[in-house]
Design an enzyme around this catalytic site. Structure first.
Site, PDB file in Angstrom:
ATOM      1  N   CYS A  35       3.535 -47.496  -6.445  1.00  0.00           N
ATOM      2  CA  CYS A  35       2.345 -47.068  -5.718  1.00  0.00           C
ATOM      3  C   CYS A  35       2.514 -47.407  -4.239  1.00  0.00           C
ATOM      4  O   CYS A  35       3.195 -48.375  -3.901  1.00  0.00           O
ATOM      5  CB  CYS A  35       1.128 -47.811  -6.308  1.00  0.00           C
ATOM      6  SG  CYS A  35      -0.430 -47.529  -5.474  1.00  0.00           S
ATOM      7  N   GLY A  36       1.874 -46.656  -3.386  1.00  0.00           N
ATOM      8  CA  GLY A  36       1.909 -46.969  -1.961  1.00  0.00           C
ATOM      9  C   GLY A  36       1.293 -48.327  -1.648  1.00  0.00           C
ATOM     10  O   GLY A  36       1.558 -48.914  -0.600  1.00  0.00           O
TER      11      GLY A  36
END
Length: 178
Positions: A35-36
């Site tokens: 995930c970012g």
């Protein structure tokens, strides 16, 4: 009812009673490896190392419900957390946080601190609006790295949405540890 009334699965699939955290300030976070926001692991670990001797517990719950950003098996997740971020706080077995398969702990957390965010959440709001518009205006967890702050008595104090970094919750946690 408090979080102390729940049991969860460890990454090794054994039952863990959250009553073990009675008397601790607890930050519960749904996490993901791809995930970012995954770099928040670093800030979570820093919080944990700074506060564990004063009664802080951080509990990570991997979840693959958001963009399939946690596809690995529990053992792979454990290795990722250890190797890439030096995580020493507990990361439990993978859970669902929304929907009919939601872990009972997360159903409770969402009911106690429904939370929501709007356009001030910036790009994440736009992403959720485009990919999960049905989640807006509900108690659902909107994305990875949503944080629930729990007091020493096991009661939910507050929910922090994904864009709120561990560094931003540090002072609120410090007040509870003093």
């Amino acid at each position: 009812m408090t979080i102390h009334d729940f049991s969860v699965k460890s990454a090794g699939d054994s039952d863990v009673s959250l009553s073990a955290y009675a008397g601790s300030v607890v930050l519960i976070v749904n996490v993901a490896s791809k995930c970012g926001f995954t770099p928040q692991y670093e800030g979570l670990e820093s919080l944990y190392r700074d506060g564990q001797d004063r009664g802080l517990a951080i509990l990570g719950f991997p979840c693959n419900q958001f963009g399939e950003q946690e596809p690995g098996m529990d053992s792979e997740i454990q290795e990722f957390c250890s190797v890439n971020y030096g995580v020493t706080f507990p990361v439990f077995g993978k859970v669902e946080v929304n929907g009919p398969g939601a872990d009972p702990l997360y159903a409770y957390l969402r009911a106690e601190a429904p939370g929501d965010f709007g356009p001030s959440a910036g790009p994440l709001y736009e992403h959720v609006k485009a990919s999960r518009p049905e989640a807006l205006g509900t108690d659902e967890v909107k994305w990875n790295f949503t944080k629930f702050l729990v007091g020493r008595d096991g009661g939910v104090i507050r929910r922090f949405e994904t864009p709120v970094t561990p560094e931003e919750v540090k002072f609120e946690i410090a007040d509870l540890l003093d």
